[in-house]
Enzyme design. Structure first.
Site, PDB file in Angstrom:
ATOM      1  N   GLN A   1       0.829  -1.200   0.000  1.00 18.53           N
ATOM      2  CA  GLN A   1       0.000   0.000   0.000  1.00 18.53           C
ATOM      3  C   GLN A   1       0.871   1.259   0.000  1.00 18.53           C
ATOM      4  O   GLN A   1       1.806   1.385   0.794  1.00 18.53           O
ATOM      5  CB  GLN A   1      -0.924   0.035   1.213  1.00 18.53           C
ATOM      6  CG  GLN A   1      -1.926   1.191   1.152  1.00 18.53           C
ATOM      7  CD  GLN A   1      -2.886   1.190   2.319  1.00 18.53           C
ATOM      8  OE1 GLN A   1      -2.604   1.792   3.353  1.00 18.53           O
ATOM      9  NE2 GLN A   1      -4.027   0.522   2.171  1.00 18.53           N
TER      10      GLN A   1
ATOM     11  N   CYS B   1      -6.952   7.074   4.838  1.00 17.43           N
ATOM     12  CA  CYS B   1      -6.401   7.445   6.140  1.00 17.43           C
ATOM     13  C   CYS B   1      -6.996   8.773   6.625  1.00 17.43           C
ATOM     14  O   CYS B   1      -6.918   9.783   5.927  1.00 17.43           O
ATOM     15  CB  CYS B   1      -4.877   7.553   6.076  1.00 17.43           C
ATOM     16  SG  CYS B   1      -4.142   7.996   7.673  1.00 17.43           S
TER      17      CYS B   1
ATOM     18  N   LYS C   1      -8.089   1.824  -1.486  1.00 23.94           N
ATOM     19  CA  LYS C   1      -8.756   1.800  -0.183  1.00 23.94           C
ATOM     20  C   LYS C   1      -9.286   3.205   0.072  1.00 23.94           C
ATOM     21  O   LYS C   1      -8.546   4.185   0.020  1.00 23.94           O
ATOM     22  CB  LYS C   1      -7.746   1.407   0.905  1.00 23.94           C
ATOM     23  CG  LYS C   1      -8.255   1.570   2.349  1.00 23.94           C
ATOM     24  CD  LYS C   1      -9.222   0.464   2.724  1.00 23.94           C
ATOM     25  CE  LYS C   1      -9.792   0.680   4.129  1.00 23.94           C
ATOM     26  NZ  LYS C   1      -8.783   0.541   5.194  1.00 23.94           N
TER      27      LYS C   1
ATOM     28  N   GLY D   1     -14.614  -2.019   8.165  1.00 25.18           N
ATOM     29  CA  GLY D   1     -15.060  -1.124   9.222  1.00 25.18           C
ATOM     30  C   GLY D   1     -15.903  -1.826  10.274  1.00 25.18           C
ATOM     31  O   GLY D   1     -16.987  -2.327   9.972  1.00 25.18           O
ATOM     32  N   ASP D   2     -15.387  -1.907  11.502  1.00 24.22           N
ATOM     33  CA  ASP D   2     -16.115  -2.436  12.655  1.00 24.22           C
ATOM     34  C   ASP D   2     -16.508  -3.907  12.546  1.00 24.22           C
ATOM     35  O   ASP D   2     -17.485  -4.330  13.158  1.00 24.22           O
ATOM     36  CB  ASP D   2     -17.366  -1.600  12.931  1.00 24.22           C
ATOM     37  CG  ASP D   2     -17.046  -0.351  13.730  1.00 24.22           C
ATOM     38  OD1 ASP D   2     -15.860   0.025  13.784  1.00 24.22           O
ATOM     39  OD2 ASP D   2     -17.977   0.262  14.289  1.00 24.22           O
TER      40      ASP D   2
ATOM     41  N   GLY E   1      -9.205  -5.737  10.356  1.00 26.87           N
ATOM     42  CA  GLY E   1      -7.936  -5.245  10.893  1.00 26.87           C
ATOM     43  C   GLY E   1      -7.927  -5.344  12.398  1.00 26.87           C
ATOM     44  O   GLY E   1      -7.450  -6.320  12.968  1.00 26.87           O
ATOM     45  N   ARG E   2      -8.491  -4.346  13.074  1.00 29.14           N
ATOM     46  CA  ARG E   2      -8.509  -4.354  14.537  1.00 29.14           C
ATOM     47  C   ARG E   2      -9.226  -5.575  15.088  1.00 29.14           C
ATOM     48  O   ARG E   2      -8.856  -6.097  16.140  1.00 29.14           O
ATOM     49  CB  ARG E   2      -9.164  -3.066  15.043  1.00 29.14           C
ATOM     50  CG  ARG E   2      -8.293  -1.836  14.826  1.00 29.14           C
ATOM     51  CD  ARG E   2      -9.060  -0.536  15.098  1.00 29.14           C
ATOM     52  NE  ARG E   2      -8.191   0.610  14.912  1.00 29.14           N
ATOM     53  CZ  ARG E   2      -7.894   1.141  13.726  1.00 29.14           C
ATOM     54  NH1 ARG E   2      -8.410   0.615  12.624  1.00 29.14           N
ATOM     55  NH2 ARG E   2      -7.086   2.184  13.629  1.00 29.14           N
TER      56      ARG E   2
END
Length: 310
Positions: A61, A91, A132, A193-194, A216-217
């Site tokens: 990326q 970002c 992205k 996302g989430d 990700g998280r």
């Protein structure tokens, strides 16, 4: 995820399984094109055919606002062994946005087009070029024009974090609009996302109607999540006991820390690098789940003190 999804973490999570590809931390393209040494430092997988130790492809990326420098940097990455290029238009960090990178570019669909087109034309047709992005700077409906611009410029797929830049990471996450985007452009849409639990994934899949997902998280907080998601996507008949939701016990976390340290220490940028990364990892995980035993580790000053907590 700058400073989070680095080489040691990519190695660890892809060894656990479930990922079909992973994306590097973003590499900034500033006043000069990115030199080879920076790509090699941030993406050591370029020395192993662009894949992690477990064979998972790593997409490189890049982030920046100048089409020519972005394209030249992409070409360098491909020459070194990159299997794909992802362009960061998502970002939300103020510092990044002030320096003409990330989500600020969503204010201008023409710039999105120019950057994607320049990269697409500079690298071989067999190398994927993706983008992205977020739904927009302030308005969720900005995504339609930006998605169209990236499509016309030659992107192979789009990963969309279902929030605007103005939202940051605040609720709500607009998964439902991704289905509308999917109908508006002839490209695969990767929902993001989430997605922190299997239940989140199921809800995202239902509302977005997407077939591809980026986590990700959620994967940091529940390291079995990618495997659970992949099983759902495949409709596997695997026994429920084969892949279990991750339990936040010391016994489950310790082998992960051990493997992370094994990979991270040879790459450590400073004596306390690995200690800080483990504490950062726990902090991120606690944003998703309660971890009752984490406080002594977060107070630890070195690896020896971390191990004493077990």
């Amino acid at each position: 995820m700058e400073g989070v999804t680095d080489y040691p973490m990519r190695t660890l999570l892809t060894e656990l399984g479930g990922f079909q590809c992973c994306v590097s931390e973003f590499i900034r393209v500033n006043q000069d094109t990115v030199p080879e040494k920076v790509f090699y430092r941030m993406i050591p997988e370029l020395r192993t055919q662009g894949k992690t130790a477990s064979g998972c492809p790593v997409i490189v990326q890049i982030l920046g606002g100048d089409p020519d420098r972005m394209a030249e940097s992409a070409a360098t990455a491909v020459r070194l062994g990159a299997l794909g290029i992802d362009i960061n238009f998502g970002c939300p960090a103020p510092t990044v946005n002030r320096h003409d990178g990330g989500a600020v570019l969503l204010k201008s669909p023409q710039r999105v087009y120019d950057i994607v087109k320049a990269v697409r034309e500079r690298v071989s047709p067999d190398i994927s070029v993706s983008a992205k992005m977020r739904l927009g700077w302030e308005n969720i409906h900005e995504i339609f024009k930006n998605a169209e611009s990236a499509t016309l410029a030659g992107a192979n797929w789009l990963t969309i974090h279902a929030r605007t830049r103005a939202q940051g990471y605040a609720p709500p996450v607009h998964w439902e609009i991704l289905g509308e985007v999917q109908k508006s452009v002839p490209l695969p849409i990767v929902a993001n996302g989430d997605i922190r639990t299997l239940e989140d994934f199921k809800e995202c899949r239902k509302l977005s109607q997407c077939e591809h997902f980026m986590i990700g998280r959620g994967a940091l907080a529940e390291p079995s999540l990618a495997q659970l998601v992949l099983r759902e996507l495949k409709g596997s008949s695997t026994s429920e006991d084969t892949i279990l939701p991750f339990k936040n016990s010391k016994e489950r976390w310790r082998p992960l820390f051990e493997r992370f340290i094994q990979v991270a220490e040879p790459q450590a940028l400073s004596p306390l690098y690995t200690t800080k990364r483990i504490k950062q990892w726990l902090n991120l995980a606690e944003r998703c789940h309660s971890i009752s035993w984490s406080e002594p580790i977060k107070r630890a000053k070195n690896l020896e003190e971390i191990w004493s907590c077990f």
